[in-house]
Design a protein around this motif. Structure first.
Motif, short mmCIF file in Angstrom:
data_model
loop_
_atom_site.label_atom_id
_atom_site.label_comp_id
_atom_site.label_asym_id
_atom_site.label_seq_id
_atom_site.Cartn_x
_atom_site.Cartn_y
_atom_site.Cartn_z
N GLU A 6 57.33 -156.46 35.72
CA GLU A 6 56.74 -157.57 34.96
C GLU A 6 55.30 -157.82 35.36
OE1 GLU A 6 59.06 -161.18 34.82
OE2 GLU A 6 60.91 -160.06 34.48
N LEU A 7 55.02 -157.83 36.65
CA LEU A 7 53.66 -158.07 37.12
C LEU A 7 52.70 -156.96 36.71
CD1 LEU A 7 54.37 -159.50 40.68
CD2 LEU A 7 53.40 -160.74 38.74
N LEU A 8 53.13 -155.71 36.92
CA LEU A 8 52.28 -154.59 36.54
C LEU A 8 52.03 -154.57 35.03
CD1 LEU A 8 53.77 -151.82 38.84
CD2 LEU A 8 51.46 -152.78 38.98
N THR A 9 53.05 -154.86 34.25
CA THR A 9 52.92 -154.88 32.80
C THR A 9 51.95 -155.97 32.37
OG1 THR A 9 55.10 -153.95 32.45
CG2 THR A 9 54.20 -155.24 30.64
N ASP A 10 52.10 -157.16 32.92
CA ASP A 10 51.20 -158.26 32.57
C ASP A 10 49.75 -157.91 32.91
OD1 ASP A 10 50.64 -161.11 31.77
OD2 ASP A 10 49.96 -161.16 33.86
N ALA A 11 49.54 -157.38 34.11
CA ALA A 11 48.19 -157.02 34.53
C ALA A 11 47.58 -155.95 33.61
CB ALA A 11 48.19 -156.54 35.98
N ALA A 12 48.36 -154.93 33.29
CA ALA A 12 47.86 -153.84 32.45
C ALA A 12 47.50 -154.33 31.05
CB ALA A 12 48.89 -152.72 32.36
N ARG A 13 48.30 -155.22 30.50
CA ARG A 13 48.08 -155.68 29.12
C ARG A 13 46.86 -156.57 28.94
NH1 ARG A 13 54.37 -156.69 27.49
NH2 ARG A 13 54.76 -154.56 26.78
N ARG A 14 46.23 -156.99 29.99
CA ARG A 14 45.05 -157.85 29.88
C ARG A 14 43.80 -157.08 29.48
NH1 ARG A 14 45.74 -162.79 33.94
NH2 ARG A 14 48.01 -162.98 33.78
N TRP A 44 29.98 -146.98 27.69
CA TRP A 44 30.41 -146.13 28.80
C TRP A 44 31.44 -146.86 29.65
CZ3 TRP A 44 30.89 -146.18 34.04
CH2 TRP A 44 31.13 -144.95 34.65
N LEU A 45 31.22 -148.14 29.92
CA LEU A 45 32.14 -148.90 30.77
C LEU A 45 33.54 -149.00 30.15
CD1 LEU A 45 29.61 -151.63 31.85
CD2 LEU A 45 30.80 -150.06 33.42
N ILE A 46 33.61 -149.23 28.85
CA ILE A 46 34.92 -149.33 28.19
C ILE A 46 35.59 -147.96 28.15
CG2 ILE A 46 36.10 -149.89 26.03
CD1 ILE A 46 34.00 -152.13 25.67
N TRP A 47 34.81 -146.93 27.82
CA TRP A 47 35.35 -145.57 27.82
C TRP A 47 35.90 -145.21 29.19
CZ3 TRP A 47 33.20 -141.43 30.64
CH2 TRP A 47 33.77 -140.17 30.39
N HIS A 48 35.13 -145.46 30.23
CA HIS A 48 35.54 -145.10 31.59
C HIS A 48 36.77 -145.89 32.02
CE1 HIS A 48 35.48 -143.92 35.75
NE2 HIS A 48 35.33 -145.17 36.11
N ALA A 49 36.84 -147.17 31.66
CA ALA A 49 38.01 -147.98 32.01
C ALA A 49 39.27 -147.35 31.45
CB ALA A 49 37.84 -149.40 31.48
N LEU A 146 49.07 -147.30 40.59
CA LEU A 146 49.07 -148.06 39.33
C LEU A 146 48.22 -149.31 39.46
CD1 LEU A 146 52.79 -147.63 38.30
CD2 LEU A 146 50.80 -146.84 37.00
N VAL A 147 48.35 -150.02 40.57
CA VAL A 147 47.51 -151.21 40.80
C VAL A 147 46.04 -150.81 40.78
CG1 VAL A 147 46.84 -152.95 42.50
CG2 VAL A 147 49.26 -152.57 41.99
N SER A 148 45.73 -149.70 41.41
CA SER A 148 44.35 -149.23 41.47
C SER A 148 43.78 -148.94 40.08
CB SER A 148 44.28 -147.96 42.33
OG SER A 148 42.99 -147.42 42.33
N THR A 149 44.55 -148.28 39.22
CA THR A 149 44.05 -147.97 37.87
C THR A 149 43.89 -149.22 37.03
OG1 THR A 149 46.20 -147.54 36.83
CG2 THR A 149 45.12 -145.68 37.93
N ILE A 150 44.81 -150.17 37.19
CA ILE A 150 44.73 -151.43 36.44
C ILE A 150 43.54 -152.24 36.93
CG2 ILE A 150 45.91 -153.64 36.07
CD1 ILE A 150 48.58 -151.96 36.15
N ASP A 151 43.35 -152.29 38.25
CA ASP A 151 42.22 -153.03 38.82
C ASP A 151 40.89 -152.40 38.42
OD1 ASP A 151 41.00 -154.98 40.69
OD2 ASP A 151 40.53 -153.17 41.86
N ASP A 152 40.83 -151.08 38.43
CA ASP A 152 39.59 -150.40 38.04
C ASP A 152 39.23 -150.74 36.59
OD1 ASP A 152 37.46 -148.60 38.81
OD2 ASP A 152 38.33 -147.14 37.44
N ALA A 153 40.23 -150.75 35.72
CA ALA A 153 39.98 -151.10 34.32
C ALA A 153 39.48 -152.55 34.22
CB ALA A 153 41.24 -150.92 33.48
N ALA A 154 40.10 -153.46 34.95
CA ALA A 154 39.69 -154.86 34.90
C ALA A 154 38.25 -155.03 35.38
CB ALA A 154 40.64 -155.71 35.74
N GLN A 155 37.90 -154.34 36.45
CA GLN A 155 36.54 -154.45 36.97
C GLN A 155 35.51 -153.90 35.98
OE1 GLN A 155 35.70 -153.51 41.08
NE2 GLN A 155 37.87 -153.68 41.58
#
Length: 175
Positions: A6-14, A44-49, A146-155
């Motif tokens: 649930e937490l990973l899903t919520d974070a990813a969907r943002r 570039w930032l959106i593509w890279h995320a 997974l947390v790392s990829t989600i966090d990288d996208a958020a940043q």
């Protein structure tokens, strides 16, 4: 669904929601304008995320990348291969990045996140705790990756929002 799923899903969907806000009304010129002439442009930032998550999650899941499955290079007009995700891009490479259709980058991110969420749903606590890279100290587990990829996208999406405010003075994210 477990609490971890649930937490990973919520974070990813943002991520796609933030990308939609940043892309809404963004001109083609502003999407590619490097803030200060040297910083990573919004496109570039959106593509890279999206790319970094797509590449890493496809490796974890043992699946083909969304980039290739959905013909996203053609749809976005980005002339980059599936082996390219922007890690190690020089300032010149990032500032010369071109997406013929930058609005499609949001669609690519959405498709990537949908695949990420579907993958998360297949994992139990034991799978999340599995060490997948012991070359780090501490070793990296599937859940940490997974947390790392989600966090990288958020940043990167936060950077994209900030970059847009620099190239379009007066634009402000509605959050």
């Amino acid at each position: 669904m477990t609490a971890a799923q649930e937490l990973l899903t919520d974070a990813a969907r943002r991520a796609p929601e933030t990308a939609r806000l940043v892309l809404d009304g963004l001109s083609h010129t502003a999407a590619h304008e490097p803030p200060g002439g040297i910083q990573n442009p919004v496109a570039w930032l959106i593509w890279h995320a999206a790319r970094q998550q797509d590449v890493q999650v496809s490796q974890l899941a043992g699946t083909e990348q969304v980039w290739d499955q959905g013909d996203w290079a053609e749809r976005t007009g980005v002339n980059r291969s599936s082996g390219d995700m922007g890690f190690g891009d020089s300032a010149e490479q990032a500032t010369s990045f071109l997406a013929e259709n930058p609005q499609e980058l949001g669609g690519y991110l959405e498709a990537t996140v949908q695949r990420t969420v579907a993958y998360i749903q297949t994992l139990d606590d034991e799978s999340l705790a599995e060490v997948i890279d012991s070359s780090w100290d501490p070793p990296v587990t599937r859940g940490v990756r997974l947390v790392s990829t989600i966090d990288d996208a958020a940043q990167h999406l936060g950077q994209a929002a900030y970059a847009r405010s620099l190239v379009e003075p007066g634009w402000k994210a509605p959050y």
